[in-house]
Design a protein around this motif. Structure first.
Motif: not given
Ligand code: SF4
Ligand code: SF4
Length: 175
Positions: A109-118
């Motif tokens: 999802c465009v709002f899923l942080d790629p690093k934290t997965r939050r």
């Protein structure tokens, strides 16, 4: 509890299963009502367990839709401190006449942080995300719930949610 999901693929089975399926099915079945189900007393009348493990899987995976209303887009824009027109232009797409959040080629999802997965808009996430895993399609039968448990490691374990809580969430979601 950050990433509470979830992309609607139209085929919930396409999401990854992160738990042993036999153990998960057992967890799920343990909380089913022994009485014959009825509209007043559905099969999950005794409640269903769910505690998010924060794996982030439900915000990624196969291409899908995260439906958003105008009010939800306004809330996301406010959460991010950005103009709503910018959010709509950059982060949404139209699918079958409805607005959805965009996703990346890897399924995130465009709002899923790629690093934290939050989730980066957790406080303003759409109702679809807030009501997972208690979507009507997931709790329709014991079988659909067991399928949900296989794709979401938090479903079928952890905190027991009451019939009232489950029903309230299912009533708020049309998936
Ligand atoms: S445990 Fe389930 S609800 Fe939580 S992030 Fe993973 S897939 Fe999503
Ligand atoms: S808005 Fe947030 S909770 Fe909903 S799918 Fe996207 S990253 Fe996940």
């Amino acid at each position: 509890m950050p990433n509470m999901p979830m992309k609607n693929t139209g085929d919930d089975q396409s999401l990854p299963a992160n738990r042993d399926s036999e153990a998960q099915q057992s967890d799920c079945a343990d909380h089913a009502s022994a009485e014959a189900p009825s509209p007043e007393r559905p099969w999950y009348a005794e409640g269903l367990p769910f505690t998010c493990s924060q794996c982030g899987d439900c915000c990624s995976g196969a291409p899908g839709a995260v439906w958003v209303t105008d009010d939800e887009l306004n809330a996301i824009a406010s959460e991010l401190g950005r103009p709503v027109g910018e959010i709509r232009l950059l982060h949404t797409k139209m699918i079958a006449g409805r607005w959805s959040l965009r996703d990346y080629p890897n399924g995130d999802c465009v709002f899923l942080d790629p690093k934290t997965r939050r989730c980066q808009v957790y406080g303003a996430r759409p109702i679809q995300c807030r009501t997972w895993p208690f979507w009507p399609s997931n709790i329709a039968t014991r079988g659909t719930w067991e399928d949900t448990c296989q794709i979401c490691p938090g479903s079928g374990q952890g905190q027991l949610h009451s019939l009232e809580v489950i029903q309230r969430q299912a009533d708020a979601c049309d998936i």
